[in-house]
Scaffold this motif. Structure first.
Motif, PDB file in Angstrom:
ATOM      1  N   SER A 129       0.884  -1.164   0.000  1.00 62.83           N
ATOM      2  CA  SER A 129       0.000   0.000   0.000  1.00 62.83           C
ATOM      3  C   SER A 129       0.924   1.216   0.000  1.00 62.83           C
ATOM      4  O   SER A 129       1.970   1.209   0.650  1.00 62.83           O
ATOM      5  N   GLU A 130       0.576   2.237  -0.751  1.00 62.65           N
ATOM      6  CA  GLU A 130       1.501   3.333  -0.988  1.00 62.65           C
ATOM      7  C   GLU A 130       1.001   4.645  -0.400  1.00 62.65           C
ATOM      8  O   GLU A 130      -0.194   4.910  -0.352  1.00 62.65           O
ATOM      9  N   SER A 131       1.966   5.469   0.032  1.00 63.85           N
ATOM     10  CA  SER A 131       1.691   6.834   0.475  1.00 63.85           C
ATOM     11  C   SER A 131       2.736   7.750  -0.133  1.00 63.85           C
ATOM     12  O   SER A 131       3.912   7.391  -0.217  1.00 63.85           O
ATOM     13  N   LEU A 132       2.303   8.926  -0.551  1.00 59.98           N
ATOM     14  CA  LEU A 132       3.231   9.895  -1.123  1.00 59.98           C
ATOM     15  C   LEU A 132       3.503  10.971  -0.070  1.00 59.98           C
ATOM     16  O   LEU A 132       2.595  11.664   0.378  1.00 59.98           O
ATOM     17  N   LEU A 133       4.776  11.077   0.331  1.00 64.50           N
ATOM     18  CA  LEU A 133       5.177  11.974   1.407  1.00 64.50           C
ATOM     19  C   LEU A 133       6.021  13.115   0.860  1.00 64.50           C
ATOM     20  O   LEU A 133       6.876  12.911  -0.004  1.00 64.50           O
ATOM     21  N   LEU A 134       5.792  14.309   1.389  1.00 64.52           N
ATOM     22  CA  LEU A 134       6.615  15.463   1.046  1.00 64.52           C
ATOM     23  C   LEU A 134       7.693  15.604   2.117  1.00 64.52           C
ATOM     24  O   LEU A 134       7.384  15.623   3.320  1.00 64.52           O
ATOM     25  N   ILE A 135       8.972  15.678   1.700  1.00 61.71           N
ATOM     26  CA  ILE A 135      10.071  15.755   2.666  1.00 61.71           C
ATOM     27  C   ILE A 135      10.959  16.969   2.374  1.00 61.71           C
ATOM     28  O   ILE A 135      10.943  17.530   1.277  1.00 61.71           O
ATOM     29  N   ASP A 136      11.762  17.361   3.394  1.00 63.58           N
ATOM     30  CA  ASP A 136      12.768  18.400   3.174  1.00 63.58           C
ATOM     31  C   ASP A 136      14.110  17.736   2.885  1.00 63.58           C
ATOM     32  O   ASP A 136      14.192  16.510   2.743  1.00 63.58           O
ATOM     33  N   ASP A 137      15.174  18.527   2.788  1.00 66.73           N
ATOM     34  CA  ASP A 137      16.462  17.968   2.387  1.00 66.73           C
ATOM     35  C   ASP A 137      17.173  17.192   3.495  1.00 66.73           C
ATOM     36  O   ASP A 137      18.281  16.691   3.287  1.00 66.73           O
ATOM     37  N   GLU A 138      16.550  17.072   4.677  1.00 66.52           N
ATOM     38  CA  GLU A 138      17.095  16.232   5.744  1.00 66.52           C
ATOM     39  C   GLU A 138      16.242  14.984   5.967  1.00 66.52           C
ATOM     40  O   GLU A 138      16.522  14.195   6.863  1.00 66.52           O
ATOM     41  N   GLY A 139      15.199  14.842   5.181  1.00 70.87           N
ATOM     42  CA  GLY A 139      14.354  13.664   5.287  1.00 70.87           C
ATOM     43  C   GLY A 139      13.206  13.792   6.276  1.00 70.87           C
ATOM     44  O   GLY A 139      12.583  12.789   6.622  1.00 70.87           O
ATOM     45  N   TYR A 140      12.909  15.012   6.736  1.00 77.87           N
ATOM     46  CA  TYR A 140      11.765  15.207   7.635  1.00 77.87           C
ATOM     47  C   TYR A 140      10.469  15.226   6.822  1.00 77.87           C
ATOM     48  O   TYR A 140      10.395  15.892   5.780  1.00 77.87           O
ATOM     49  N   VAL A 141       9.464  14.519   7.302  1.00 79.77           N
ATOM     50  CA  VAL A 141       8.183  14.440   6.601  1.00 79.77           C
ATOM     51  C   VAL A 141       7.368  15.690   6.911  1.00 79.77           C
ATOM     52  O   VAL A 141       7.035  15.964   8.063  1.00 79.77           O
ATOM     53  N   LEU A 142       7.029  16.446   5.874  1.00 79.47           N
ATOM     54  CA  LEU A 142       6.265  17.675   6.052  1.00 79.47           C
ATOM     55  C   LEU A 142       4.765  17.423   6.024  1.00 79.47           C
ATOM     56  O   LEU A 142       4.018  17.984   6.820  1.00 79.47           O
ATOM     57  N   GLU A 143       4.333  16.564   5.109  1.00 79.11           N
ATOM     58  CA  GLU A 143       2.906  16.226   5.018  1.00 79.11           C
ATOM     59  C   GLU A 143       2.710  15.096   4.011  1.00 79.11           C
ATOM     60  O   GLU A 143       3.613  14.749   3.258  1.00 79.11           O
TER      61      GLU A 143
END
Length: 310
Positions: A151-165
């Motif tokens: 099952s898939e989720s699309l995550l938005l991350i910053d350049d350190e790998g923190y999940v934004l949303e």
């Protein structure tokens, strides 16, 4: 014989007890003391009222700096959920609370002025860097042939790998997709600990800083297999393979490949091969490719085009 009276004498003479007379406090003195006491109590009550009423929503002045993604209202709403604690917490705890509850915030500096009832927050926001197509392995649905189901989720991350949303595929289409997998979806606001994601971030940073030629063509990075990292670019219909221990070399080869317009050469060669396939070549054991399927750049000084035999 009469007994002589004994007198207490010192060398200087007879000692006498001296009593200090009590001072008589006049009315003005008492009035002054009472006035000072009442003034002190009123002042303390006034300061207590200011302190206890500091975070009353109707009276707080709110100043926010550095925000791009969040509005003042969004930040203030989060603070409003914790006002009872913020009144006694330190500025550091308040800043930590903001960072824990707003995923885009990287750092926050909080200052309070009790007299002015002013709360000032200066924040630094994280910037979107890439999208992670995170595949969650469903261990209960593995077929007999060991085919995995996800099952898939699309995550938005910053350049350190923190999940934004969590986002949809239509959002941030200009950002590259990094493919990763695991058993649990990473939490929003937390850093993805997967080595796979961080390899993808490293590759993307290298492309953005050293190999700009690839950047405008790049579509996705799949680093799940370290010795066969798959890169897709929009101008090439086949995947490119590089290895983790030769990332810089592999990316440089891809850049040269794109610069020298080798993509159109491959497409022309595919057409030519398709038009000139002979039974004689197949009978002699010469590999005849019906279509190229990958470009292998995992080895030193070698660039290999692979495909399926006819």
């Amino acid at each position: 014989m009469r007994k002589a009276k004994k007198h207490l004498r010192s060398k200087e003479g007879v000692n006498h007890r001296i009593y200090q007379p009590k001072r008589v406090k006049n009315k003005n003195y008492r009035a002054r003391r009472t006035t000072i006491l009442i003034s002190t109590v009123i002042t303390l009550l006034f300061l207590a009222k200011i302190f206890l009423g500091f975070f009353n929503i109707e009276h707080v002045t709110f100043a926010l700096f550095g925000n791009i993604h969040y509005t003042e209202g969004q930040v203030f709403d989060v603070l409003g959920e914790n006002l009872d604690n913020i009144i006694t917490d330190s500025e550091e705890k308040t800043a930590l609370y903001i960072k824990d509850n707003l995923s885009y915030i990287e750092d926050a500096n909080v200052t309070r002025n009790l007299i002015k009832r002013l709360l000032t927050i200066e924040i630094t926001e994280r910037k979107p860097f890439a999208r992670v197509n995170f595949k969650v392995i469903d261990n209960t649905s593995i077929n007999k042939d060991n085919t995995k189901h996800y099952s898939e989720s699309l995550l938005l991350i910053d350049d350190e790998g923190y999940v934004l949303e969590t986002i949809s595929i239509e959002q941030f289409p200009h950002l590259i997709i990094i493919i990763d997998e695991g058993e649990v979806i990473p939490e929003i606001g937390k850093q993805i600990e997967s080595h796979t994601t961080h390899i993808g971030i490293h590759i993307l940073k290298t492309i953005n800083t050293k190999e700009r030629t690839i950047a405008k063509h790049l579509k996705s990075i799949d680093p799940r297999v370290s010795q066969k990292i798959t890169i897709k670019i929009d101008s090439l219909p086949i995947p490119i393979w590089i290895s983790e221990d030769m990332i810089d070399t592999g990316l440089h080869k891809i850049s040269l490949f794109v610069r020298n317009n080798m993509i159109s050469h491959i497409q022309n060669q595919e057409t030519q091969i398709a038009n000139n396939i002979t039974k004689d070549q197949s009978s002699k054991g010469i590999p005849v490719y019906e279509k190229y399927e990958y470009l292998d750049i995992r080895y030193e000084d070698t660039l290999y085009l692979g495909g399926s035999n006819k």
